[in-house]
Design an enzyme around this catalytic site. Sequence first.
Site, mmCIF file in Angstrom:
data_model
loop_
_atom_site.group_PDB
_atom_site.id
_atom_site.type_symbol
_atom_site.label_atom_id
_atom_site.label_comp_id
_atom_site.label_asym_id
_atom_site.label_seq_id
_atom_site.Cartn_x
_atom_site.Cartn_y
_atom_site.Cartn_z
ATOM 1 N N ASP A 21 39.875 102.320 -52.054
ATOM 2 C CA ASP A 21 39.998 102.098 -53.577
ATOM 3 C C ASP A 21 40.608 100.602 -53.765
ATOM 4 O O ASP A 21 41.355 100.222 -53.092
ATOM 5 C CB ASP A 21 40.909 103.092 -54.523
ATOM 6 N N GLY B 227 36.978 96.761 -57.105
ATOM 7 C CA GLY B 227 36.849 96.182 -58.436
ATOM 8 C C GLY B 227 37.972 95.339 -58.795
ATOM 9 O O GLY B 227 37.738 94.188 -59.162
ATOM 10 N N TRP C 169 40.404 93.832 -57.129
ATOM 11 C CA TRP C 169 40.614 92.854 -56.169
ATOM 12 C C TRP C 169 39.731 91.635 -56.819
ATOM 13 O O TRP C 169 40.110 90.385 -56.557
ATOM 14 C CB TRP C 169 40.165 93.035 -54.869
ATOM 15 N N THR D 72 29.791 111.690 -55.539
ATOM 16 C CA THR D 72 28.874 112.056 -56.377
ATOM 17 C C THR D 72 28.972 111.515 -57.727
ATOM 18 O O THR D 72 27.962 111.631 -58.796
ATOM 19 C CB THR D 72 28.879 113.449 -56.394
ATOM 20 N N ASN E 3 30.229 108.656 -58.518
ATOM 21 C CA ASN E 3 29.784 107.118 -58.687
ATOM 22 C C ASN E 3 28.639 106.737 -59.287
ATOM 23 O O ASN E 3 28.472 105.543 -59.549
ATOM 24 C CB ASN E 3 30.144 106.495 -57.246
ATOM 25 N N ARG F 245 28.478 104.913 -62.612
ATOM 26 C CA ARG F 245 28.829 103.525 -62.777
ATOM 27 C C ARG F 245 27.807 102.667 -63.385
ATOM 28 O O ARG F 245 26.675 103.226 -63.170
ATOM 29 C CB ARG F 245 29.378 102.923 -61.459
ATOM 30 N N ARG G 68 45.084 106.416 -48.883
ATOM 31 C CA ARG G 68 44.418 105.783 -50.173
ATOM 32 C C ARG G 68 45.042 104.441 -50.650
ATOM 33 O O ARG G 68 46.270 104.278 -50.730
ATOM 34 C CB ARG G 68 44.590 106.914 -51.416
ATOM 35 N N ARG H 168 45.793 110.197 -56.347
ATOM 36 C CA ARG H 168 45.065 111.422 -56.267
ATOM 37 C C ARG H 168 44.011 111.209 -55.282
ATOM 38 O O ARG H 168 43.914 110.385 -54.484
ATOM 39 C CB ARG H 168 44.365 111.441 -57.725
ATOM 40 N N SER I 99 40.674 112.516 -55.832
ATOM 41 C CA SER I 99 39.449 112.312 -56.164
ATOM 42 C C SER I 99 38.268 113.033 -55.444
ATOM 43 O O SER I 99 37.345 112.525 -55.180
ATOM 44 C CB SER I 99 39.127 110.692 -56.066
ATOM 45 N N GLU J 100 48.568 114.563 -43.694
ATOM 46 C CA GLU J 100 49.737 113.917 -44.052
ATOM 47 C C GLU J 100 49.180 112.928 -45.171
ATOM 48 O O GLU J 100 47.925 112.127 -44.471
ATOM 49 C CB GLU J 100 50.417 113.174 -42.944
HETATM 50 C C1 FPP Z 1 36.337 101.910 -54.684
HETATM 51 O O1 FPP Z 1 36.822 100.666 -55.413
HETATM 52 C C2 FPP Z 1 35.197 101.355 -53.854
HETATM 53 C C3 FPP Z 1 34.121 102.050 -54.044
HETATM 54 C C4 FPP Z 1 33.789 103.210 -55.239
HETATM 55 C C5 FPP Z 1 33.000 101.784 -53.078
HETATM 56 C C6 FPP Z 1 33.592 101.548 -51.569
HETATM 57 C C7 FPP Z 1 32.506 100.732 -51.034
HETATM 58 C C8 FPP Z 1 32.851 99.838 -50.035
HETATM 59 C C9 FPP Z 1 34.131 99.408 -49.660
HETATM 60 C C10 FPP Z 1 31.680 99.084 -49.637
HETATM 61 C C11 FPP Z 1 30.626 99.804 -48.918
HETATM 62 C C12 FPP Z 1 31.101 100.261 -47.613
HETATM 63 C C13 FPP Z 1 30.376 100.726 -46.684
HETATM 64 C C14 FPP Z 1 30.677 101.555 -45.351
HETATM 65 C C15 FPP Z 1 29.015 99.831 -46.459
HETATM 66 P P1 FPP Z 1 36.644 100.398 -56.952
HETATM 67 O O2 FPP Z 1 35.304 99.972 -57.171
HETATM 68 O O3 FPP Z 1 36.767 101.992 -57.666
HETATM 69 O O4 FPP Z 1 37.804 99.687 -57.269
HETATM 70 P P2 FPP Z 1 38.723 99.512 -58.603
HETATM 71 O O5 FPP Z 1 39.587 100.941 -58.834
HETATM 72 O O6 FPP Z 1 39.615 98.462 -58.394
HETATM 73 O O7 FPP Z 1 37.698 99.660 -59.792
#
Ligand code: FPP
Length: 249
Positions: A19, A22, A24, A65, A67, A70, A185, A191, A193, A204
């Site tokens: 997590d 976004g 970052w 599921t 996501n 978005r 996490r 959480r 999720s 753990e």
């Molecule tokens: C959560 O950060 C991240 C995701 C929902 C997507 C995870 C995807 C990747 C790391 C890239 C794809 C991976 C592979 C294996 C090709 P967020 O967008 O929810 O961040 P935020 O909470 O800061 O908004």
Amino acid sequence: MKYELNKAQIPTHVAIIMDGNGRWATQRGLPRTAGHVEGVANVKHITEVCSNLGVKYLTLYTFSTENWNRPQDEVMAIMNLLVDNMDLSLFMDNNVRFRMIGGVERLPEKVQEVVLDFEEKTAGNTGMTAVVALNYSSRWEITETMKQAVKQAAEGQLKPEDITESYICSHLQTHFMPDPDLLIRTGGELRISNYLLWQCAYSEFYFCDTYWPDFHEEELYQAIATYQQRQRRFGLTEAQVENANKTEN
Ligand code: FPP
């Protein structure tokens, strides 16, 4: 600071909720998708580090599921990253087997093709297994398992006494691997999720504020060092666990 790890107590299965991509990006004035690009770069880095450490299973929560709800451009950007930014050489060079959990049929065709291709080409790799959870959620997975059981029962092939924990485990998406020892996490939320709810019964947990693109080797070492300090009791008392350890050694 380098954390001293006990090589005999490396967690067999590390599960990660990646997590913070976004946030970052937003902190740097970049579009959220730039965070996902960095997220993939870190997937590659952490896959190599875990493989070198001797972790046997690494399970990455990549797309839930939920996501799908978005913004569509972000959904498509994540899907395209899987196709454009993941390469087979990562798995072949590290003897890592690639697998996916989740509902493959809803994924865009080109993502399905890449997943199938990676699964087939890495099937003979004998090192770590890297599992990407895509279009996955635990409630979906458990619902599917129940549907399957009811179907078998309706066909007269399953009786109530056949439904055991082991039956359920063997019908979940994760049937080919042990439960996570350590769930990490990143990104500061406390959480899980809808991720591996059944499987994390005795895992753990390690939560940290670091955003996923910045979660590098040192912090993974810190997570594992923290894990190694925990006493896993699985419902027993402290004294029982200590006695069992004495008998083992
Ligand atoms: C959560 O950060 C991240 C995701 C929902 C997507 C995870 C995807 C990747 C790391 C890239 C794809 C991976 C592979 C294996 C090709 P967020 O967008 O929810 O961040 P935020 O909470 O800061 O908004």
